[in-house]
Design a protein around this motif. Structure first.
Motif, PDB file in Angstrom:
ATOM      1  N   LEU A 575       0.839  -1.205   0.000  1.00  0.00           N
ATOM      2  CA  LEU A 575       0.000   0.000   0.000  1.00  0.00           C
ATOM      3  C   LEU A 575       0.872   1.252   0.000  1.00  0.00           C
ATOM      4  O   LEU A 575       0.531   2.262  -0.631  1.00  0.00           O
ATOM      5  CB  LEU A 575      -0.940   0.016   1.207  1.00  0.00           C
ATOM      6  N   ALA A 576       1.995   1.208   0.693  1.00  0.00           N
ATOM      7  CA  ALA A 576       2.904   2.354   0.695  1.00  0.00           C
ATOM      8  C   ALA A 576       3.332   2.703  -0.728  1.00  0.00           C
ATOM      9  O   ALA A 576       3.413   3.881  -1.110  1.00  0.00           O
ATOM     10  CB  ALA A 576       4.130   2.044   1.563  1.00  0.00           C
ATOM     11  N   LEU A 577       3.595   1.676  -1.539  1.00  0.00           N
ATOM     12  CA  LEU A 577       3.973   1.892  -2.938  1.00  0.00           C
ATOM     13  C   LEU A 577       2.870   2.639  -3.680  1.00  0.00           C
ATOM     14  O   LEU A 577       3.134   3.600  -4.419  1.00  0.00           O
ATOM     15  CB  LEU A 577       4.244   0.532  -3.605  1.00  0.00           C
ATOM     16  N   LEU A 578       1.617   2.231  -3.456  1.00  0.00           N
ATOM     17  CA  LEU A 578       0.483   2.857  -4.149  1.00  0.00           C
ATOM     18  C   LEU A 578       0.279   4.297  -3.688  1.00  0.00           C
ATOM     19  O   LEU A 578       0.023   5.188  -4.509  1.00  0.00           O
ATOM     20  CB  LEU A 578      -0.790   2.041  -3.908  1.00  0.00           C
ATOM     21  N   LEU A 579       0.377   4.537  -2.386  1.00  0.00           N
ATOM     22  CA  LEU A 579       0.155   5.891  -1.865  1.00  0.00           C
ATOM     23  C   LEU A 579       1.258   6.845  -2.316  1.00  0.00           C
ATOM     24  O   LEU A 579       0.993   8.000  -2.667  1.00  0.00           O
ATOM     25  CB  LEU A 579       0.067   5.859  -0.340  1.00  0.00           C
TER      26      LEU A 579
END
Length: 617
Positions: A575-579
């Protein structure tokens, strides 16, 4: 002798033993009594993937942890106050988690030379000084059980098997748990084997009496009921709650529910539970493989049912092509992924959050799907209803990301009022919708961009269905480049336009500089860690994502409102990658992939480090 009763506000107990020692059953029964008593609770079953791992070995240890309290709690607890160790392997596998001063109740009968050697003990730890940091109660659980059952017409082997009920009786006395429910359960479970039922009940009662009469335990403990909001409660696991949510969604959508599924750990219990509820019109189909399961579910959706398929990690990979078919045919379908540790078979009984990117992108072509993730075992009910609402309203497959921790864990669930459940019903198309009296299967609703849902066999509404690209409006096969671009963008716009609630931020004073954001099952450990920071005077904000695609409209605004954003995940930062990519925010990623949920103490330390680093700047 009158024994002292000591009041406690909370207790964490871990039952541990061989795979065949019945630790999951013991923990489940203790949990049922605790729920009946009215404590708030949270559980963490932890067991090997093998059906019967080698007896007496470390890989064969099965455990069940229960945290219960007289107040609201959020996790199964970081470290047990009490360890019930049925053999040396159970002691060695779990000793590292025990804080100093914790109680160890060890079955001394199993600490034989052979069993000690199996796990590398050179000497018996119950007899040397190696356990001086803990309060050790060496109890001959096996021999006491056998002796208590001497008058019963059962084999010695069956008598020894009842030692888990003796242990349950002892712990039930020690913590003043109700006994009637366990006795009733044993009567029902062994109704066809009355001698076994009577023996297990006798062992349970013998364990209670042992606690009452022995001098080994001079103190018993009482944890008063929690002050929960008024209502009717029951203890529920995540898989049960998810199954009930699907049933509720079927009723509220006025659609028959069809489950096409292939058994896989840890999702199988959803199939087992739904198969019990045929009276609600539920149809369950145990397919020959994952592909057949999702294919049948999509076919049911085409035929006018609420189509559902359940699986775990590797199964999602197999279902990907059919999910893509559901995207292009624009039919409602719910894909439940109870995430587990991978890759491949990985650690199938352990938990992870490692399927987010697969849920987001794991299909060929531009094929976006909505993603919903529950945050607790009981929240699996609401998440299932929400997934169905989106699927039906927007005519789209929806990924529902649970995980092993939620699926097998349990907590009290306040039963909702039926009148409060959302009406998610949609009308089937029954009349032609074209200006010339023809039926246009891809003429869209102007608000939702959903296409009509026409049931096969409806006169005048015959239309083509399949995986090849369709012409806008008519649904005819089309290879036109501009039409393909239009359809790809329209399908993406439909998903992007799904109505999801804004992120709600918990920031009591409104002056925190650090935000902790999470998704899925990390909610409990994060919230418990935030409580610890605030109790110590620290300032930190918290928010949690249920909708991962599309993200809430205010996500970017929330992220940019804080100096630092910390995101703990049980993966390597998906999720960090997406955000980071979408909002250009330097999210601080904290990741562990150990097959276990985060501990609150661990996260509290990480949060404090982030706060301190900001103060130093």
């Amino acid at each position: 002798m009158t024994k002292q009763v000591q009041q406690l506000d909370r207790v964490i107990i871990r039952f541990a033993g061989d795979s065949g020692d019945g630790m999951q059953l013991t923990g489940d029964r203790f949990t049922a009594g605790t729920a009946e008593f009215g404590n708030d609770l949270s559980t963490l079953p932890n067991f090997p993937a093998e059906i019967r791992a080698p007896a007496g070995t470390l890989p064969g240890v099965s455990s069940f942890q229960l945290h219960f309290a007289d107040h609201d709690i959020l996790t199964p607890g970081d470290a047990p106050n009490v360890l019930v160790a049925m053999n040396p392997a159970a002691l060695k596998a779990n000793l590292g988690d025990l804080p100093r001063g914790a109680d160890i109740i060890a079955n001394i009968d199993e600490f034989s030379k052979r069993n000690l050697q199996k796990v590398g003990y050179a000497a018996n730890p119950l007899e040397d000084d190696s356990l001086n940091e803990w309060r050790v109660h060496a109890v001959p659980l096996t021999s006491l059980t056998v002796k208590a059952l001497e008058g019963f017409e059962i084999s010695k082997k069956d008598a020894e098997r009842a030692k888990n009920m003796f242990a349950l009786g002892l712990l039930s006395w020690l913590y003043h748990r109700p006994t009637e429910q366990t006795i009733s359960f044993l009567q029902q479970k062994f109704a066809k084997k009355p001698d076994i039922a009577k023996a297990n009940i006798a062992a349970f009662q013998a364990g209670w009496n042992y606690g009452e009469t022995t001098e080994s335990f001079s103190v018993s403990y009482e944890v008063k009921p929690a002050r929960l909001a008024p209502g009717v409660y029951r203890n529920i696991s995540g898989n049960q709650a998810l199954a009930y949510g699907l049933i509720a969604a079927s009723v509220q959508s006025k659609l028959p529910l069809f489950l096409g599924s292939y058994p896989i750990t840890p999702a199988s219990d959803i199939l087992h539970e739904l198969s019990k509820h045929k009276r609600f019109g539920i149809r369950t189909f145990q397919a020959e493989d994952e592909i057949a399961g999702v294919g049948a579910a999509l076919g049911a959706a085409f035929g006018g049912a609420l189509g559902v398929t359940t699986t775990s990690g590797p199964g999602v990979a197999l279902k990907a092509e059919t999910v893509g078919l559901a995207v292009t045919t624009e039919l409602p379908l719910i894909i439940v992924d109870v995430q587990r540790a991978g890759p491949s078979t990985g650690m199938p009984t352990k938990t992870e959050q490692t399927d987010l990117l697969m849920a987001m992108f794991g299909r060929n072509g531009e094929s976006p799907v909505p993603i919903v993730a529950p945050l607790s075992p009981s929240d699996c009910f609401d998440a299932a209803v929400e997934a169905a609402r989106i699927a039906v309203k927007y005519r789209t497959p929806v990924m529902l990301l649970s995980d092993g921790y939620l699926a097998n864990g349990s907590e009290p669930w306040r039963l909702p009022e039926v009148a409060d459940l959302p009406d998610i019903s949609q009308e089937f198309t029954t009349e032609p919708n074209g200006e010339g009296g023809e039926f246009l299967p891809f003429k869209r609703d102007t608000e939702t961009l959903a296409r009509p849902w026409a049931i096969p066999g409806t006169a005048g509404l015959e239309h083509r269905i399949g995986g090849i690209e369709k012409a806008d409006g008519t649904g005819n096969i089309s290879y036109d480049p501009d039409n393909h671009d239009l359809m790809v963008r329209t399908r993406a716009a439909k998903i992007a336009g799904i109505d999801v609630p804004d992120l709600v931020v918990d920031d009591p004073e409104g002056d925190a500089k650090v935000l902790v954001i999470g998704w899925g099952s990390t909610y409990g450990p994060i919230a418990a860690a935030v409580r610890r920071i605030r109790r110590n005077g620290g300032k930190v904000a918290q928010t949690h994502l249920r909708h991962l695609n599309p993200l809430p409209a205010n996500t970017g605004e929330v992220l940019k409102s804080y100096d630092k954003v910390l995101l703990p995940e049980i993966n390597l930062g998906q999720l960090a990658l997406l955000l980071r990519a979408r909002y250009l925010v330097d999210v601080i990623s904290y990741n562990r992939v150990r097959g276990l949920p985060f501990k609150a103490e661990e996260l509290a330390g990480v949060i404090q480090d982030v706060i301190d680093s900001g103060d130093r700047q």
